[in-house]
Motif scaffolding. Structure first.
Motif, mmCIF file in Angstrom:
data_model
loop_
_atom_site.group_PDB
_atom_site.id
_atom_site.type_symbol
_atom_site.label_atom_id
_atom_site.label_comp_id
_atom_site.label_asym_id
_atom_site.label_seq_id
_atom_site.Cartn_x
_atom_site.Cartn_y
_atom_site.Cartn_z
ATOM 1 N N GLN A 1 -24.002 -24.296 15.047
ATOM 2 C CA GLN A 1 -23.085 -23.638 15.971
ATOM 3 C C GLN A 1 -22.539 -22.445 15.201
ATOM 4 O O GLN A 1 -21.860 -22.609 14.190
ATOM 5 N N PHE A 2 -22.883 -21.267 15.676
ATOM 6 C CA PHE A 2 -22.422 -20.063 14.998
ATOM 7 C C PHE A 2 -21.808 -19.136 16.030
ATOM 8 O O PHE A 2 -21.921 -19.360 17.231
ATOM 9 N N TYR A 3 -21.116 -18.110 15.541
ATOM 10 C CA TYR A 3 -20.367 -17.266 16.457
ATOM 11 C C TYR A 3 -20.909 -15.850 16.456
ATOM 12 O O TYR A 3 -21.208 -15.300 15.400
ATOM 13 N N GLN A 4 -21.043 -15.326 17.627
ATOM 14 C CA GLN A 4 -21.498 -13.951 17.729
ATOM 15 C C GLN A 4 -20.496 -13.097 18.492
ATOM 16 O O GLN A 4 -19.880 -13.546 19.460
ATOM 17 N N ILE B 1 -17.410 -12.615 22.836
ATOM 18 C CA ILE B 1 -17.180 -13.269 21.553
ATOM 19 C C ILE B 1 -17.307 -14.762 21.819
ATOM 20 O O ILE B 1 -16.619 -15.288 22.691
ATOM 21 N N GLY B 2 -18.184 -15.433 21.106
ATOM 22 C CA GLY B 2 -18.274 -16.859 21.390
ATOM 23 C C GLY B 2 -19.362 -17.565 20.606
ATOM 24 O O GLY B 2 -20.161 -16.936 19.907
ATOM 25 N N PRO B 3 -19.372 -18.899 20.714
ATOM 26 C CA PRO B 3 -20.328 -19.710 19.966
ATOM 27 C C PRO B 3 -21.725 -19.684 20.573
ATOM 28 O O PRO B 3 -21.874 -19.583 21.789
ATOM 29 N N GLN B 4 -22.713 -19.766 19.703
ATOM 30 C CA GLN B 4 -24.115 -19.860 20.110
ATOM 31 C C GLN B 4 -24.699 -21.047 19.342
ATOM 32 O O GLN B 4 -24.137 -21.472 18.334
ATOM 33 N N PHE B 5 -25.850 -21.537 19.807
ATOM 34 C CA PHE B 5 -26.392 -22.759 19.209
ATOM 35 C C PHE B 5 -27.888 -22.671 18.948
ATOM 36 O O PHE B 5 -28.659 -22.348 19.848
ATOM 37 N N ARG B 6 -28.257 -22.944 17.713
ATOM 38 C CA ARG B 6 -29.680 -23.028 17.400
ATOM 39 C C ARG B 6 -29.893 -24.167 16.408
ATOM 40 O O ARG B 6 -29.126 -24.297 15.451
ATOM 41 N N GLY C 1 -23.191 -11.398 13.629
ATOM 42 C CA GLY C 1 -22.984 -12.777 13.202
ATOM 43 C C GLY C 1 -21.568 -12.873 12.645
ATOM 44 O O GLY C 1 -21.297 -12.412 11.545
ATOM 45 N N GLU C 2 -20.660 -13.462 13.421
ATOM 46 C CA GLU C 2 -19.261 -13.466 12.995
ATOM 47 C C GLU C 2 -19.074 -14.279 11.719
ATOM 48 O O GLU C 2 -18.299 -13.906 10.842
#
Length: 427
Positions: A127-130, A111-116, A315-316
RNA sequence: GCGGGAUUGGCCGAAUGGCUUAGGCGCUGGAUUGUGGCUCCAGUCACGAGAGUUCGAUUCUCUCAUCUCGCCCCA
């Protein structure tokens, strides 16, 4: 005023309560399926994503936050680093680096942030969370079995139900092996050639750059043409076809509803065989709440051993967005508001607060201030939606029994110090 | 990266080329100092940034930023 960077946002209460509820529920579900948590760095060597996700994908080609390290050490200087745009590549890297197959670790979640760096939209942030999971391991561990695909999909159905998402649709397809896809691509190009001139500008472009994406077209006039194009299902070899059949059989047996979507294609290079998406109507153009699939060749592409795998990423942000529940409904409010009444009462109130919290770790205790008039204490307790207010004044201290009032009913009793915790506890 | 729509106080939300410019919620205080939730009173807080037009702009024009809805792509 300094604002948060474009595409980023602060999550504040009460929304954070909703996020925590989602994450706690998800952890419960993962535990029931014997998945274990992994945390990988939020930045990795750029090469990992180039090789793992694919040079030609939009993610790698134009959406990554990349910079060059300027460390002193020779080994650091000039290394290209990138904020992770997804987490599967990182997990597989860790799997290889730590030889996780030797430790029997083959069911992992994160569980954590990703960046695009994309244009922000509803349900799309930079910054979104998956929330994701991967089943990976040597074929001997069963990682290639259709049973794993079905288990992952059944887990997801359970997870969405438990979190409270209703009205989801599972769309399912098989994209075959790389060899199947190559033959399919060839056939697709051939089929498109005579008709593409009649299609929309986007499709004409796709036909050249990436024929698979023609299936994403939503222009009404193009649909009749698209219906006549060959489907990946016609190009699956015997192994892929059988695999997919078994996945569908198990899903049907366990009662997870799904829709076959021969037009479902995945964007990332590493996907093979089973591909799926759960969609939800409340999300607008970004209707995919989660996506995933099998990636049997990824480990080898990253220099590791053969290790078939299947995984997904939720996509949280989108999950929370499509939750019908309001944040207020999961926000915990105080059980008791302690109201010190008059000078010198802070000490006694603090002692009581400590005693209550120690005697029952589940109690939520809010502490007021002796400078407040009693009326103000009541107003504060109401505003916080506390269940009880506990009055700590001279009379109470002398008697060692305290006025405890239930705010909703107005019922008030004098409770000896030793019985307070039990009295306040939820029943 | 490309289009369309927005941008008013902590939040929601009206009006207006000049005469403090609503209303609601919220927040602070008060209606005699150990009892609230209702009511009443008072206070509090704004016109996204810059440039231009104008005697004068929050209100017109342009640029930018941000948000939003699509395209692309994806979670």
């Amino acid at each position: 005023m300094i604002k948060s960077p474009r595409g980023t946002r602060d999550l504040l209460p009460p929304d954070t309560a909703l996020w925590n509820f989602v994450e706690a529920t998800v952890r419960d579900v993962f535990r029931a399926y014997n998945f274990h948590e992994i945390r990988t760095p939020i930045f990795e060597s750029t090469e990992l994503f180039a090789r793992g996700v694919g040079e030609e994908t939009d993610i790698v080609a134009k959406e990554m936050f990349t910079w060059e390290d300027r460390g002193r050490a020779e080994s650091d200087r000039g290394q290209s680093l990138t904020l992770r745009p997804e987490n599967t590549a990182g997990v597989v890297r860790a799997y290889i680096e730590h030889k996780l197959w030797d430790r029997g670790l083959n069911k992992l979640f994160y569980i954590g942030p990703q960046f695009r760096r994309e244009r922000p939209q509803k349900g799309r942030y930079r910054q979104f969370y998956q929330i994701g999971a991967e089943v990976i391991g040597p074929a001997a561990s069963g990682s290639e079995s259709p049973a794993r695909d079905a288990e992952i999909l059944e887990l997801l159905a359970t997870l969405l139900d438990r979190v409270g998402i209703t009205g989801w649709t599972l769309e399912l397809n098989s994209v075959g092996c790389p060899a199947d896809r190559a033959r399919f691509n060839e056939a697709l190009r051939a089929a498109l050639e005579p008709v593409v001139a009649k299609m929309c500008a986007d499709c004409q472009r796709r036909a050249v750059t990436n024929p698979l994406r023609v299936f994403d077209c939503k222009v009404p006039e193009d649909q009749s043409v698209i219906e006549t194009l060959p489907r990946i299902s016609q190009f699956l070899d015997e192994g892929c076809r059988t695999h997919f059949e078994q996945v569908k059989e198990i899903l049907t047996a366990v009662g997870v509803p799904f829709t076959l979507n021969g037009r479902l294609v995945r964007g990332l290079d590493y996907y093979t065989r089973t591909a799926f998406e759960f969609t939800h109507g409340a999300l607008g153009a970004q209707n995919a709440i989660l996506g995933g699939g099998r990636y049997d060749g990824l480990s080898e592409a990253l220099g590791g051993p053969a290790a078939p795998g299947i995984g997904f990423a939720i996509g949280e942000d989108r999950l929370v967005l499509s939750l019908a529940a309001t944040a207020d409904s999961v926000l915990r409010t105080p059980d008791v508001y302690i109201a010190p009444l008059g000078p010198g009462m802070n000490r006694e109130a603090a002692r009581l607060a400590r005693e209550l919290r120690r005697s029952n770790k589940d109690l939520v205790v809010e502490l007021g201030d002796e400078s407040f008039r009693l009326k103000k204490s009541f107003e504060a307790a109401d505003k916080l939606k506390s269940r009880y207010i506990l009055i700590v004044g001279e009379n109470e201290v002398k008697a060692d029994a305290f006025a405890l009032k239930h705010l909703a009913s107005g019922e008030q009793v004098s409770v000896p110090r030793a019985e307070l915790a039990a009295r306040i506890a939820r029943h």
